[in-house]
Scaffold this active site. Structure first.
Site, PDB file in Angstrom:
ATOM      1  N   LYS A  32      -7.939 -10.883  -9.726  1.00  0.00           N
ATOM      2  CA  LYS A  32      -8.548  -9.737  -9.056  1.00  0.00           C
ATOM      3  C   LYS A  32      -8.264  -8.447  -9.844  1.00  0.00           C
ATOM      4  CE  LYS A  32      -7.944 -12.006  -4.531  1.00  0.00           C
ATOM      5  NZ  LYS A  32      -7.316 -11.894  -3.188  1.00  0.00           N
TER       6      LYS A  32
ATOM      7  N   TYR B  65     -16.944 -13.793  -0.494  1.00  0.00           N
ATOM      8  CA  TYR B  65     -16.048 -13.852   0.673  1.00  0.00           C
ATOM      9  C   TYR B  65     -16.810 -14.027   1.989  1.00  0.00           C
ATOM     10  CZ  TYR B  65     -11.725 -12.798  -1.864  1.00  0.00           C
ATOM     11  OH  TYR B  65     -10.623 -12.862  -2.684  1.00  0.00           O
TER      12      TYR B  65
ATOM     13  N   PHE C  56     -10.475  -7.165   7.725  1.00  0.00           N
ATOM     14  CA  PHE C  56     -10.231  -6.647   6.381  1.00  0.00           C
ATOM     15  C   PHE C  56     -11.397  -6.901   5.428  1.00  0.00           C
ATOM     16  CE2 PHE C  56      -8.224 -10.841   6.891  1.00  0.00           C
ATOM     17  CZ  PHE C  56      -8.871 -11.578   5.901  1.00  0.00           C
TER      18      PHE C  56
ATOM     19  N   THR D 122      -1.046 -16.875   0.933  1.00  0.00           N
ATOM     20  CA  THR D 122      -1.920 -15.694   0.907  1.00  0.00           C
ATOM     21  C   THR D 122      -1.129 -14.392   0.937  1.00  0.00           C
ATOM     22  OG1 THR D 122      -3.651 -16.955   2.011  1.00  0.00           O
ATOM     23  CG2 THR D 122      -3.814 -14.561   2.139  1.00  0.00           C
TER      24      THR D 122
ATOM     25  N   ARG E  63       1.827 -15.531  -6.705  1.00  0.00           N
ATOM     26  CA  ARG E  63       1.931 -14.398  -5.773  1.00  0.00           C
ATOM     27  C   ARG E  63       3.394 -14.104  -5.422  1.00  0.00           C
ATOM     28  NH1 ARG E  63      -3.040 -16.517  -1.981  1.00  0.00           N
ATOM     29  NH2 ARG E  63      -4.749 -15.341  -2.956  1.00  0.00           N
TER      30      ARG E  63
ATOM     31  N   ASN F  48      -2.966  -9.171  -3.703  1.00  0.00           N
ATOM     32  CA  ASN F  48      -2.279 -10.435  -4.033  1.00  0.00           C
ATOM     33  C   ASN F  48      -2.782 -11.078  -5.326  1.00  0.00           C
ATOM     34  OD1 ASN F  48      -4.672 -11.519  -3.146  1.00  0.00           O
ATOM     35  ND2 ASN F  48      -3.798 -12.631  -1.396  1.00  0.00           N
TER      36      ASN F  48
ATOM     37  N   HIS G 154      -7.334 -15.170  -6.774  1.00  0.00           N
ATOM     38  CA  HIS G 154      -8.090 -15.996  -5.834  1.00  0.00           C
ATOM     39  C   HIS G 154      -8.144 -17.429  -6.340  1.00  0.00           C
ATOM     40  CE1 HIS G 154     -11.314 -17.521  -3.276  1.00  0.00           C
ATOM     41  NE2 HIS G 154     -11.777 -18.085  -4.381  1.00  0.00           N
TER      42      HIS G 154
ATOM     43  N   GLU H 187     -18.234 -21.736  -5.008  1.00  0.00           N
ATOM     44  CA  GLU H 187     -17.768 -20.578  -5.769  1.00  0.00           C
ATOM     45  C   GLU H 187     -18.070 -20.731  -7.254  1.00  0.00           C
ATOM     46  OE1 GLU H 187     -14.291 -19.518  -2.488  1.00  0.00           O
ATOM     47  OE2 GLU H 187     -13.658 -20.253  -4.461  1.00  0.00           O
TER      48      GLU H 187
HETATM   49  P1  DAT Z   1      -6.585 -16.749   0.191  1.00  0.00           P
HETATM   50  O1  DAT Z   1      -6.954 -15.729  -0.852  1.00  0.00           O
HETATM   51  O2  DAT Z   1      -5.128 -17.138   0.082  1.00  0.00           O
HETATM   52  O3  DAT Z   1      -7.506 -17.946   0.194  1.00  0.00           O
HETATM   53  P2  DAT Z   1      -7.957 -15.852   2.603  1.00  0.00           P
HETATM   54  O4  DAT Z   1      -9.128 -16.652   2.134  1.00  0.00           O
HETATM   55  O5  DAT Z   1      -7.464 -16.080   3.988  1.00  0.00           O
HETATM   56  O6  DAT Z   1      -6.697 -16.035   1.615  1.00  0.00           O
HETATM   57  O7  DAT Z   1      -8.268 -14.306   2.485  1.00  0.00           O
HETATM   58  C1  DAT Z   1      -8.973 -13.820   1.361  1.00  0.00           C
HETATM   59  C2  DAT Z   1      -8.308 -12.553   0.863  1.00  0.00           C
HETATM   60  O8  DAT Z   1      -8.388 -11.542   1.864  1.00  0.00           O
HETATM   61  C3  DAT Z   1      -6.813 -12.673   0.573  1.00  0.00           C
HETATM   62  O9  DAT Z   1      -6.534 -13.222  -0.708  1.00  0.00           O
HETATM   63  C4  DAT Z   1      -6.370 -11.258   0.679  1.00  0.00           C
HETATM   64  C5  DAT Z   1      -7.257 -10.707   1.791  1.00  0.00           C
HETATM   65  N1  DAT Z   1      -6.559 -10.761   3.082  1.00  0.00           N
HETATM   66  C6  DAT Z   1      -6.245 -11.865   3.795  1.00  0.00           C
HETATM   67  N2  DAT Z   1      -5.594 -11.562   4.918  1.00  0.00           N
HETATM   68  C7  DAT Z   1      -5.500 -10.205   4.923  1.00  0.00           C
HETATM   69  C8  DAT Z   1      -4.936  -9.246   5.807  1.00  0.00           C
HETATM   70  N3  DAT Z   1      -4.349  -9.628   6.930  1.00  0.00           N
HETATM   71  N4  DAT Z   1      -5.022  -7.939   5.471  1.00  0.00           N
HETATM   72  C9  DAT Z   1      -5.619  -7.556   4.327  1.00  0.00           C
HETATM   73  N5  DAT Z   1      -6.182  -8.391   3.447  1.00  0.00           N
HETATM   74  C10 DAT Z   1      -6.115  -9.694   3.744  1.00  0.00           C
HETATM   75 MG    MG Z   2      -9.511 -18.079   0.688  1.00  0.00          MG
END
Ligand code: DAT
Ligand code: MG
Length: 151
Positions: free
Chosen positions: A11, A51, A59, A93, A104, A114, A117, A128
């Site tokens: 990212k 996404y 978020f 995450t 991470r 973080n 991806h 994707e």
């Molecule tokens: P991951 O990236 O581990 O697959 P995810 O698909 O649940 O996680 O979420 C996508 C992204 O969104 C994640 O990498 C960072 C952001 N994100 C997730 N939870 C969040 C939160 N509570 N507040 C802010 N950003 C968040």
């Molecule tokens: Mg994800």
């Protein structure tokens, strides 16, 4: 397990922090194979597509603004179990919960920054990869180390 491919992206925070080579190294030294690589600034619409599964999350908008705010390194990695194990290399995450030793866990502090991806399963990996890469941008090749990695 059989050969599979996953989509991994560094990212904008990971790129700006100079972590491109660090992240590539972790996948490469494990024994996974890089079959697609590019750097691009995704548009906001593109980030929303990527996404789309999170569009109801609070978020979502901030996340898509962030992902489209600067260069992202998009990659496809191949190997046995790479989808699941790639997630292990990445860590939880929320970097506050990621184990030390994970990307991470070692390199990030807060969930909204973080740095990386990774596809979360075979279906999302397929979707994707096809969103980010044209088929001709992916390279199938034999790496000479494979016989030492897989026996
Ligand atoms: P991951 O990236 O581990 O697959 P995810 O698909 O649940 O996680 O979420 C996508 C992204 O969104 C994640 O990498 C960072 C952001 N994100 C997730 N939870 C969040 C939160 N509570 N507040 C802010 N950003 C968040
Ligand atoms: Mg994800």
């Amino acid at each position: 397990a059989e050969m599979e491919r996953t989509f991994i992206a560094i990212k904008p925070d990971g790129v700006q922090r100079g972590l491109i080579s660090e992240i590539i190294t972790r996948f490469e030294r494990k024994g996974f194979k890089l079959v697609g690589l590019k750097i691009m600034v995704p548009s906001k619409g593109f980030a929303q597509q990527h996404y789309h599964g999170a569009k109801e999350r609070p978020f979502f908008n901030g996340l898509c603004d962030f992902i489209s705010s600067g260069p992202v390194v998009a990659m496809v990695w191949e190997g046995e179990g790479v989808i699941r194990y790639g997630r292990k290399l990445i860590g939880a995450t929320d970097p506050k919960k990621s184990e030390p030793g994970t990307i991470r866990g070692d390199l990030a502090v807060v969930v909204a920054r973080n740095i990386i991806h990774g596809s979360d399963g075979p279906e999302t990996a397929k979707d994707e990869i096809s969103l980010w890469f044209k088929p001709e941008e992916l390279v199938s090749y034999t790496n000479n180390a494979e016989k030492w990695i897989y026996g």
